[in-house]
Design a protein around this motif. Sequence first.
Motif: not given
Length: 123
Positions: A4-29
């Motif tokens: 883990s890069l942060s040493g903590a477990a990831g939170d899938a709900t927050r991850g889902r927001e980042i993936v769809g968020n145009k100013s963060l991950g914007n993976c859907v682009a």
Amino acid sequence: MAQSLSGAAGDATRGREIVGNKSLGNCVACHMISDQAEVPFHGEIGPPLDGAGERWSEAELRGIVANAKMMFDGSMMPSFYKTEGFIRPGKAYTGKAADDTFGPILTAQQIEDVVAYLTTLKE
Ligand code: HEC
């Protein structure tokens, strides 16, 4: 990347927001994701991410999201957690020149959240 890069477990709900968020991950682009149907304009530059959690291990997904250029030679996918070796520094996706806040596009914890979300994507 097994750790883990942060040493903590990831939170899938927050991850889902980042993936769809145009100013963060914007993976859907660049990626179609059926689970993000409420987000408009999915791109087709990258492969659909449906089933990514079945195709890749958590360690592989972390490697892809943190540094796609290491996993796929010459990839168009941005390296979301690259901290050195920038060729054209600029403030991520804003078209502005780099300022003091220039650094990885996502924080270590945000990478972990995205990876946790990706592992939930099954066909
Ligand atoms: C600029 C377009 C672009 C963006 C933005 C982008 N990707 Fe990608 N991604 C690609 C391309 C292209 C590939 C295919 C690998 C290659 O480069 O040949 C890929 C591959 C992948 C893969 C492996 C695909 C598979 O076979 O399952 C995953 C997982 C992935 N991306 C996740 C993400 C995540 C998560 C984000 C957001 C944090 C993201 N990508 C943002 C372009 C992009």
